[in-house]
Each structure stands twice: as C-alpha cells, then as structure tokens.
Enzyme design. Structure first.
Site, PDB file in Angstrom:
ATOM      1  N   HIS A 175       0.847  -1.129   0.038  1.00 55.26           N
ATOM      2  CA  HIS A 175       0.045  -0.197  -0.121  1.00 55.26           C
ATOM      3  C   HIS A 175       0.928   1.376   0.162  1.00 55.26           C
ATOM      4  O   HIS A 175       2.033   1.195   0.626  1.00 55.26           O
ATOM      5  CB  HIS A 175      -0.838   0.006   1.203  1.00 55.26           C
ATOM      6  CG  HIS A 175      -2.029   1.136   1.011  1.00 55.26           C
ATOM      7  ND1 HIS A 175      -2.174   2.418   1.492  1.00 55.26           N
ATOM      8  CD2 HIS A 175      -3.302   0.788   0.633  1.00 55.26           C
ATOM      9  CE1 HIS A 175      -3.138   2.788   1.142  1.00 55.26           C
ATOM     10  NE2 HIS A 175      -3.780   1.951   0.419  1.00 55.26           N
ATOM     11  N   ASP A 233      -7.910  -5.662   0.340  1.00 61.53           N
ATOM     12  CA  ASP A 233      -8.337  -6.366  -1.253  1.00 61.53           C
ATOM     13  C   ASP A 233      -8.063  -7.964  -0.791  1.00 61.53           C
ATOM     14  O   ASP A 233      -8.495  -8.807  -1.632  1.00 61.53           O
ATOM     15  CB  ASP A 233      -8.025  -5.853  -2.400  1.00 61.53           C
ATOM     16  CG  ASP A 233      -8.497  -4.436  -2.636  1.00 61.53           C
ATOM     17  OD1 ASP A 233      -9.887  -4.359  -2.326  1.00 61.53           O
ATOM     18  OD2 ASP A 233      -7.862  -3.718  -3.076  1.00 61.53           O
TER      19      ASP A 233
HETATM   20  N1  CMC Z   1       4.269  -7.561  -4.727  1.00 61.05           N
HETATM   21  C1  CMC Z   1       5.690  -7.516  -4.856  1.00 61.05           C
HETATM   22  N2  CMC Z   1       6.305  -6.337  -5.009  1.00 61.05           N
HETATM   23  C2  CMC Z   1       5.663  -5.221  -4.527  1.00 61.05           C
HETATM   24  C3  CMC Z   1       4.340  -5.240  -4.312  1.00 61.05           C
HETATM   25  C4  CMC Z   1       3.580  -6.357  -4.519  1.00 61.05           C
HETATM   26  N3  CMC Z   1       2.051  -6.454  -4.454  1.00 61.05           N
HETATM   27  N4  CMC Z   1       3.893  -3.680  -3.902  1.00 61.05           N
HETATM   28  C5  CMC Z   1       4.969  -2.961  -3.980  1.00 61.05           C
HETATM   29  N5  CMC Z   1       6.180  -4.073  -4.251  1.00 61.05           N
HETATM   30  C6  CMC Z   1       7.587  -3.514  -4.453  1.00 61.05           C
HETATM   31  C7  CMC Z   1       7.805  -2.515  -5.592  1.00 61.05           C
HETATM   32  O1  CMC Z   1       8.466  -3.566  -6.641  1.00 61.05           O
HETATM   33  C8  CMC Z   1       8.847  -1.545  -5.084  1.00 61.05           C
HETATM   34  O2  CMC Z   1       9.978  -2.387  -4.986  1.00 61.05           O
HETATM   35  P1  CMC Z   1      11.212  -1.446  -5.302  1.00 61.05           P
HETATM   36  O3  CMC Z   1      11.372  -0.329  -4.054  1.00 61.05           O
HETATM   37  O4  CMC Z   1      12.479  -2.564  -5.243  1.00 61.05           O
HETATM   38  O5  CMC Z   1      11.324  -0.953  -6.367  1.00 61.05           O
HETATM   39  C9  CMC Z   1       8.302  -1.414  -3.531  1.00 61.05           C
HETATM   40  O6  CMC Z   1       7.461  -2.390  -3.320  1.00 61.05           O
HETATM   41  C10 CMC Z   1       7.410  -0.079  -3.598  1.00 61.05           C
HETATM   42  O7  CMC Z   1       6.557  -0.209  -4.481  1.00 61.05           O
HETATM   43  P2  CMC Z   1       5.940   0.940  -5.317  1.00 61.05           P
HETATM   44  O8  CMC Z   1       5.170   0.413  -6.559  1.00 61.05           O
HETATM   45  O9  CMC Z   1       6.756   1.899  -5.531  1.00 61.05           O
HETATM   46  O10 CMC Z   1       4.769   1.330  -4.065  1.00 61.05           O
HETATM   47  P3  CMC Z   1       3.581   2.392  -4.335  1.00 61.05           P
HETATM   48  O11 CMC Z   1       3.169   3.056  -3.091  1.00 61.05           O
HETATM   49  O12 CMC Z   1       3.853   3.100  -5.701  1.00 61.05           O
HETATM   50  O13 CMC Z   1       2.295   1.100  -4.786  1.00 61.05           O
HETATM   51  C11 CMC Z   1       0.459  -0.432  -4.647  1.00 61.05           C
HETATM   52  C12 CMC Z   1       1.287   0.695  -3.951  1.00 61.05           C
HETATM   53  C13 CMC Z   1      -0.642  -0.590  -3.734  1.00 61.05           C
HETATM   54  C14 CMC Z   1       0.108   0.236  -6.038  1.00 61.05           C
HETATM   55  C15 CMC Z   1       1.344  -1.814  -4.641  1.00 61.05           C
HETATM   56  O14 CMC Z   1       1.765  -1.961  -3.696  1.00 61.05           O
HETATM   57  C16 CMC Z   1       0.819  -2.612  -5.479  1.00 61.05           C
HETATM   58  O15 CMC Z   1       0.896  -2.924  -6.946  1.00 61.05           O
HETATM   59  N6  CMC Z   1       0.124  -3.602  -4.891  1.00 61.05           N
HETATM   60  C17 CMC Z   1      -0.712  -4.692  -5.609  1.00 61.05           C
HETATM   61  C18 CMC Z   1      -2.018  -3.978  -5.946  1.00 61.05           C
HETATM   62  C19 CMC Z   1      -3.108  -4.079  -4.831  1.00 61.05           C
HETATM   63  O16 CMC Z   1      -2.997  -4.816  -3.905  1.00 61.05           O
HETATM   64  N7  CMC Z   1      -3.505  -2.881  -4.856  1.00 61.05           N
HETATM   65  C20 CMC Z   1      -4.620  -2.622  -3.592  1.00 61.05           C
HETATM   66  C21 CMC Z   1      -4.358  -1.472  -2.778  1.00 61.05           C
HETATM   67  S1  CMC Z   1      -5.394  -1.310  -1.487  1.00 61.05           S
HETATM   68  C22 CMC Z   1      -6.975  -1.001  -1.969  1.00 61.05           C
HETATM   69  C23 CMC Z   1      -7.013   0.471  -2.850  1.00 61.05           C
HETATM   70  O17 CMC Z   1      -6.816   1.460  -1.889  1.00 61.05           O
HETATM   71  O18 CMC Z   1      -7.429   0.513  -3.821  1.00 61.05           O
END
Ligand code: CMC
Length: 429
Positions: free
Chosen positions: A306, A364
């Site tokens: 998140h 989720d």
């Molecule tokens: N699985 C594997 N690695 C992950 C995941 C994951 N689900 N989420 C983040 N990471 C890694 C990512 O690769 C990155 O690694 P590095 O620093 O080495 O590049 C690090 O963790 C930080 O990730 P980010 O993409 O920069 O973080 P963000 O804040 O931009 O993204 C997120 C947050 C929710 C989009 C992301 O965690 C994700 O894609 N999760 C899966 C989708 C999901 O479950 N979304 C629902 C969110 S809660 C409901 C809502 O509010 O809609």
C-alpha cells in the site's frame, strides 16, 4: 495554523516556506507562493510527498496501521456501527442521534429507484460488458436525468445529488449484474436495509421467494463500511480534480469510478481472487512468491502493499476475521482459496523481501474470498467497492466545493521535450 518556517536556499537567495502543523500527521510545507517568488516548481510524480488539499474527513497513520473516519477508529465502527451511520458520519462530521439516523435512512431509502427510462441504457451494452464499464457509463448519464441536482453552487442540490448517488449506486450496480447474467432487473425493496437490499437486487428472481441471509447482509454492510473512505487515494483525488473545474457531481463520481477500476486500486480485489485461484494449492505458493520478487516478471502479489500503510492495513485485519466468520457460518471454512490466502500471507510475512519493503496484506486480500462465498462473480468485486466508496467521494467533493478558496486543480510539469523548432514543409522532411 502556521507556526514554523522552513528556509529554502536557491541561487544565493533564501525563501521562507510556512510550515503547517495538522491535527494529526507530519508537518506540511506550504509552497503555494514558491513559483511566484522563486520561479521554480516542485517535482513529485505520484504525489508521494504532496498534500493537495486540507481535509477533516479521514486520517491514515501508515506506520501504525491506523484508519480514522472523522476521528473514530475503523475497528470500532466495523464492530459497532452500520454503513448508513458511517455515511452520515463521513458526510456531516459527527455520529447521528437516533432521530437523525432514522431521517437519513429514510432519505436514502426514498431514492433507491432509478428513473425508469434509465433501464434502456443498459440494453445498449453488450451482455459481456464488465459491470464497471456499465457503471461508469450509467453514473455519468445520471447527469442527463437529474437536472435538478447538478447546480454545484446550490447547497440543497449538492445534498440531493449526494443522497441520490448513495441510494442509487447499489441499484445501478445490481442492474449491471442482472443484465450480464440475462436476468430481469429487480426493483429495490425498501423494507430491507441498505446491504440486504443490494443482495436482494442481485440475487432474487421473480420466479422464487428470496430471503436475505442476515449473516451475509451483515458481512456486506461491514465490507461497505471498511471501503467507505480512504483520504486522498487515486480515485478520490480524481473526483476532486474533476470537481475542481465545476463539473457536475454525477460526472465527477463517474470519473472516480473509472479511476477505481485499475488493478493497482479498486480492481485489485478481482485480480487478487483470480491470483489465489490460479495458485490453487498451497504447494505452489513458493513459485508465486519467487515471481513476485523477480522484477523482470512484472508480477506482483495482488492484495499486498500500500502507498500509505507500512504496517498491517487495519481493514485487512477486520476483513480476515469476517472471512473466517462468514465462511464458518456458511460451513465452507475449508474453502481452498481461503487456505491458500492464509498460507500465502504467512509465508510472505516471513520473507525478507516483503519485510524490508514493509509489504502487508491490504483490504483487498480477503474481501474477494467473502464476496465469492456470497455468490458474486469476480467482475462484481470492484463495483461493490465503488458502491461503498461513493459516500467517501461525495463527502470529499462536498468538502472541496464548500471551501472558500477552492481553485481548479492544475499541476505543473518538468518539461523534457524538444525546444522551439521551426515547422518544416512536408516536401522537405
Ligand atoms: N508485490 C511485490 N512487490 C511489491 C508489491 C507487491 N504487491 N507492492 C509493492 N512492491 C514493491 C515494488 O516492486 C517496489 O520495489 P522497489 O522499491 O524494489 O522498486 C516497492 O515494493 C514499492 O512499491 P511501489 O510500487 O513503489 O509502491 P507504491 O506505493 O507506488 O504502490 C501499490 C502501492 C498498492 C500500488 C502496490 O503495493 C501494488 O501494486 N500492490 C498490488 C495491488 C494492490 O493490492 N492494490 C490495492 C491497494 S489497497 C486498495 C485500494 O486502495 O485501492
């Protein structure tokens, strides 16, 4: 509110930046005058460090894993409150007394039907259309029907639009579902509560008596409460940005629904259940963990991670309890998907990759398992999120419109394109 000043040194000059202290959360640097005074912009793609508005509605402490609606912890509300009471709280700032709650429930209940002519819209969609596609279209089209509640400068019209959307979203989402399975639309039954009515509109058919299972309607009500608002997330920011131009509320909420659809946001519940089913058995989990850690795979563990929570998402904890409760009461506690989810969570939470990046299950992760047990197809998961979040979007939209110094949202950019060049005639290219 301003009690500190930060100093920015640039090209030999110093600029004062006021620092605001919020009631909760980190201090905020006020850079509104920066461009005018120093001729520089700030650069923050994804708004990871930028507060785009003042708000008094919802607060998240990502490190503690805390979520407050108007100051009330989500766990307390999930245990003791109801979705419509939470709607009142988010919209008006305080919990209602019994008279206020009854009045609010009546107002919402009186608006559950949609204009009969709107039924024809649905018939224009293909049967296999994703219900989110239908929802974006039909909610946007509400502005073509409800002209008496599109004047954003009239507080009464804003209020009517808010009530209409809270009341009609379940009806529209249920119609989208019924259309997709080729069954007749089911009219709302106002003797039922909000969540029970939604189940009735989705699952009853004219040929048979349908009795709403109270366990399922309570679980649905809780799912709705947990999703009701989440401060300035992508879809809420979309609603605010759309609304900042003066667009009508139905169009703004349709924009929010479109943004919610993506798998990184509200679409994650569908993607998560599909992933858990694809994993299928506990012995296949290590392969998926390895794939999630391998950046070149492009695969992420859906329902994990998140932007704000760097600890357990408090909603996920409640959702997990709810999954156990609902599946237990339905006598399907050995559901293989739930077993895979629990084991996946256990393994991921012991893995260095997930620990170091502070990746925990989010809301989720378990919601899809409950919705699946209730009988919903995965394509309905995100529409149910949209129904629940509508009140949050509206509360945030109303807060923005009521603000005196509200401006159109208009970010700047770090331009990396060509500099000025002269047009070359086609013959010479
Ligand atoms: N699985 C594997 N690695 C992950 C995941 C994951 N689900 N989420 C983040 N990471 C890694 C990512 O690769 C990155 O690694 P590095 O620093 O080495 O590049 C690090 O963790 C930080 O990730 P980010 O993409 O920069 O973080 P963000 O804040 O931009 O993204 C997120 C947050 C929710 C989009 C992301 O965690 C994700 O894609 N999760 C899966 C989708 C999901 O479950 N979304 C629902 C969110 S809660 C409901 C809502 O509010 O809609």
């Amino acid at each position: 509110m301003t009690d500190k000043v930060a100093k920015l040194s640039l090209d030999g000059k110093t600029y004062d930046l006021p620092v605001h202290s919020p009631s909760l959360g980190p201090d905020v640097l006020d850079i509104r005058k920066l461009y005018g005074e120093a001729d520089v912009f700030t650069f923050d793609p994804g708004f990871t460090s930028t507060a785009a508005c003042e708000s008094a509605i919802t607060f998240i402490d990502g490190d503690k894993g805390e979520l407050l609606y108007r100051g009330y912890p989500i766990e307390q509300l999930a245990e003791k409150s109801s979705y419509l009471e939470v709607c009142y709280l988010l919209l008006y700032g305080d919990l209602p007394d019994s008279v206020q709650l009854k009045d609010f429930e009546n107002r919402v209940t009186n608006h559950t039907m949609v204009h009969e002519q709107m039924h024809y819209f649905f018939r224009g969609f293909r049967r296999d259309a994703h219900p989110m596609a239908t929802l974006v279209g039909v909610v946007g089209a509400m502005s073509a029907f409800y002209h008496d509640s599109t004047d954003i400068n009239d507080p009464w019209q804003r209020e009517v639009a808010a009530i209409r959307m809270i009341a009609k979203l379940p009806t529209i989402a249920a119609m989208a579902y019924k259309y997709s399975v080729g069954q007749p639309f089911v009219y709302p039954k106002n003797s039922l509560d909000y969540a029970g009515n939604f189940l009735h509109m989705c699952f009853s058919v004219p040929a048979e008596e349908y009795v709403v299972n109270p366990i399922l309607s309570k679980a649905m009500d809780r799912i709705m409460m947990l999703h009701a608002d989440h401060e300035q997330n992508a879809s809420t920011s979309t609603v605010r940005l759309a609304g900042s131009s003066g667009a009508n509320p139905f169009a703004c909420i349709a924009a929010g629904i479109a943004c919610l659809w993506g798998p990184a946001h509200g679409g994650a519940n569908q993607a998560c259940l599909e992933m858990l089913r694809e994993i299928g058995t506990v012995d296949r989990i290590p392969d998926y963990i390895a794939k999630a850690k391998d950046k070149s795979s492009g695969f992420r563990l859906m329902g994990f991670g998140h932007r704000v929570y760097k600890n357990f998402d408090p909603r996920a904890k409640v959702m997990k309890e709810s999954a156990d409760e609902v599946l237990g009461l339905l006598g399907i506690e050995n559901n293989p998907t739930l077993q895979v989810a629990k084991e996946l969570e256990r393994i991921a939470l012991q893995d260095d990759y997930f620990i170091s990046k502070k990746l925990y299950p989010n809301v989720d992760f378990y919601s899809g398992i409950i919705l699946d047990a209730m009988g919903f197809p995965t394509s309905m998961f995100t529409p149910i999120f949209a129904i629940s979040r509508t009140v949050g979007w509206i509360a945030q939209w109303k807060e923005m419109i009521a603000e005196k110094n509200q401006k159109i949202g208009r970010p700047r950019q770090l331009y990396i394109g060509e500099k000025n060049r002269n047009y070359v005639d086609l013959r010479h290219r």
